[in-house]
Design a protein around this motif. Sequence first.
Motif, PDB file in Angstrom:
ATOM      1  N   GLY A 181      60.215  45.924  45.506  1.00 43.98           N
ATOM      2  CA  GLY A 181      61.055  47.056  45.147  1.00 43.98           C
ATOM      3  C   GLY A 181      60.656  47.690  43.837  1.00 43.98           C
ATOM      4  O   GLY A 181      60.751  48.911  43.661  1.00 43.98           O
ATOM      5  N   GLU A 182      60.186  46.869  42.916  1.00 42.00           N
ATOM      6  CA  GLU A 182      59.709  47.380  41.628  1.00 42.00           C
ATOM      7  C   GLU A 182      58.567  48.377  41.836  1.00 42.00           C
ATOM      8  O   GLU A 182      58.523  49.441  41.215  1.00 42.00           O
ATOM      9  N   VAL A 183      57.650  48.028  42.726  1.00 38.89           N
ATOM     10  CA  VAL A 183      56.486  48.874  42.987  1.00 38.89           C
ATOM     11  C   VAL A 183      56.907  50.167  43.685  1.00 38.89           C
ATOM     12  O   VAL A 183      56.433  51.262  43.339  1.00 38.89           O
ATOM     13  N   LEU A 184      57.797  50.059  44.663  1.00 36.13           N
ATOM     14  CA  LEU A 184      58.251  51.258  45.373  1.00 36.13           C
ATOM     15  C   LEU A 184      58.971  52.202  44.419  1.00 36.13           C
ATOM     16  O   LEU A 184      58.794  53.429  44.487  1.00 36.13           O
ATOM     17  N   TRP A 185      59.779  51.662  43.543  1.00 27.02           N
ATOM     18  CA  TRP A 185      60.516  52.483  42.580  1.00 27.02           C
ATOM     19  C   TRP A 185      59.556  53.235  41.670  1.00 27.02           C
ATOM     20  O   TRP A 185      59.673  54.441  41.466  1.00 27.02           O
ATOM     21  N   ARG A 186      58.555  52.524  41.131  1.00 22.42           N
ATOM     22  CA  ARG A 186      57.593  53.157  40.233  1.00 22.42           C
ATOM     23  C   ARG A 186      56.723  54.179  40.955  1.00 22.42           C
ATOM     24  O   ARG A 186      56.206  55.115  40.319  1.00 22.42           O
ATOM     25  N   SER A 187      56.556  54.024  42.256  1.00 17.34           N
ATOM     26  CA  SER A 187      55.710  54.967  42.993  1.00 17.34           C
ATOM     27  C   SER A 187      56.264  56.389  42.945  1.00 17.34           C
ATOM     28  O   SER A 187      55.510  57.357  43.067  1.00 17.34           O
ATOM     29  N   PRO A 198      69.467  53.517  43.607  1.00 19.07           N
ATOM     30  CA  PRO A 198      68.930  52.380  42.842  1.00 19.07           C
ATOM     31  C   PRO A 198      67.985  51.572  43.729  1.00 19.07           C
ATOM     32  O   PRO A 198      68.128  51.559  44.950  1.00 19.07           O
ATOM     33  N   PHE A 199      67.004  50.919  43.128  1.00 20.33           N
ATOM     34  CA  PHE A 199      66.029  50.122  43.861  1.00 20.33           C
ATOM     35  C   PHE A 199      66.126  48.655  43.450  1.00 20.33           C
ATOM     36  O   PHE A 199      65.762  48.316  42.322  1.00 20.33           O
ATOM     37  N   PRO A 200      66.596  47.760  44.318  1.00 23.04           N
ATOM     38  CA  PRO A 200      66.448  46.334  44.017  1.00 23.04           C
ATOM     39  C   PRO A 200      64.973  46.021  43.795  1.00 23.04           C
ATOM     40  O   PRO A 200      64.110  46.527  44.527  1.00 23.04           O
ATOM     41  N   VAL A 201      64.650  45.192  42.829  1.00 25.04           N
ATOM     42  CA  VAL A 201      63.249  45.008  42.470  1.00 25.04           C
ATOM     43  C   VAL A 201      62.484  44.134  43.455  1.00 25.04           C
ATOM     44  O   VAL A 201      61.257  44.187  43.521  1.00 25.04           O
ATOM     45  N   GLY A 202      63.183  43.306  44.246  1.00 25.62           N
ATOM     46  CA  GLY A 202      62.493  42.366  45.117  1.00 25.62           C
ATOM     47  C   GLY A 202      62.592  42.711  46.584  1.00 25.62           C
ATOM     48  O   GLY A 202      62.627  43.879  46.980  1.00 25.62           O
ATOM     49  N   VAL A 209      64.956  45.274  48.683  1.00 29.17           N
ATOM     50  CA  VAL A 209      64.878  46.727  48.537  1.00 29.17           C
ATOM     51  C   VAL A 209      65.170  47.456  49.842  1.00 29.17           C
ATOM     52  O   VAL A 209      65.874  48.476  49.839  1.00 29.17           O
ATOM     53  N   GLU A 210      64.668  46.959  50.965  1.00 32.62           N
ATOM     54  CA  GLU A 210      64.898  47.687  52.221  1.00 32.62           C
ATOM     55  C   GLU A 210      66.370  47.702  52.617  1.00 32.62           C
ATOM     56  O   GLU A 210      66.914  48.741  53.008  1.00 32.62           O
ATOM     57  N   LEU A 211      67.031  46.561  52.508  1.00 30.84           N
ATOM     58  CA  LEU A 211      68.456  46.537  52.839  1.00 30.84           C
ATOM     59  C   LEU A 211      69.254  47.381  51.854  1.00 30.84           C
ATOM     60  O   LEU A 211      70.150  48.137  52.248  1.00 30.84           O
ATOM     61  N   GLY A 212      68.924  47.276  50.572  1.00 28.08           N
ATOM     62  CA  GLY A 212      69.647  48.036  49.563  1.00 28.08           C
ATOM     63  C   GLY A 212      69.532  49.531  49.773  1.00 28.08           C
ATOM     64  O   GLY A 212      70.531  50.260  49.713  1.00 28.08           O
TER      65      GLY A 212
END
Length: 313
Positions: free
Chosen positions: A107-113, A209-213, A216-219
């Motif tokens: 999720g951290e990577v998707l958020w930063r993308s 918001p993006f859960p970092v782990g 992320v998909e469920l969130g």
Amino acid sequence: MLEEVERWLSRRSWSVADRPLERILAAKRSTTVSVVLPALNEEATVGDIVGVIRRELMSEAVPLVDELVVLDSGSTDRTAEVAAAAGARVVARDDVLPRIPAVPGKGEVLWRSLMVTSGDVVCFVDADLRDFSADFVTGIVGPLLTDPEVHLVKAMYDRPLGDSPGQGGRVTELMARPVLNLHWPQLAGFVQPLGGEYAARRSLLERLPFPVGYGVELGLLVDALHTVGLDGLAQVDVGVRKHRHQDGHALGRMAATIYRTAQLRVSRGHLVRPWLTQFERGEGGFEPRTYAVDTEERPPMAEVAEYVRRRVA
């Protein structure tokens, strides 16, 4: 199943064949599309995925994808080199938003993308897929280009486990599906709620918001439901998904993270003890191994100063 979900399945659940590529391209007009591959030690598969997208969706004849980015999450193999050679723009996770120290997690990577892409539509594709088909991209991008009422589209597919058809997705069946049916029954119609292939409008993603782990998909799915409503969500059948499977201990940690993500959204409270203990047999018998459960979430990107300045510029 709720009657609302039954109606949704008839209106918002499609096959990739329902939207021929010609129709998608005609509807694209000025809308830009970014494809993001989050990658961690995926040198064996990332090049093939990038190559298919470049050849089939980024040519002069088929200009569907405008931007293809591999977001490298600290790989120690040749992932970055292979991806770049295949034609992707490779960005290192730690080079994005350096003001905020990065933590491990998908999720951290998707958020930063979101900081290093510009497409109006952002399409996420896992980098460990084998026998990759461009349908994974056209299938989930198509509804966003042809239907202005759709804001997020998940891919659905068969998930074989080795030679056993339909036995993949163990965390989905044992954790995510029961949790969604019990707490968010409107989402009970999603075949692959945890699938890593989905596309969404940037205007939606930047508000979530993006859960970092691994949560992320469920969130994102739950928060998107509350933001745009069930009718703003859709799913498309793209066939069969083959990928690298994780062992049972890794799946246990994934399930704990997903439950934590769900628990936060149910109560916005605190887990009594955000740790998971598992057991492995050692020389002296079963030995405990304790792991922290991901609890951190990144704020909506629309609240990050650097992102706001970039969007205004």
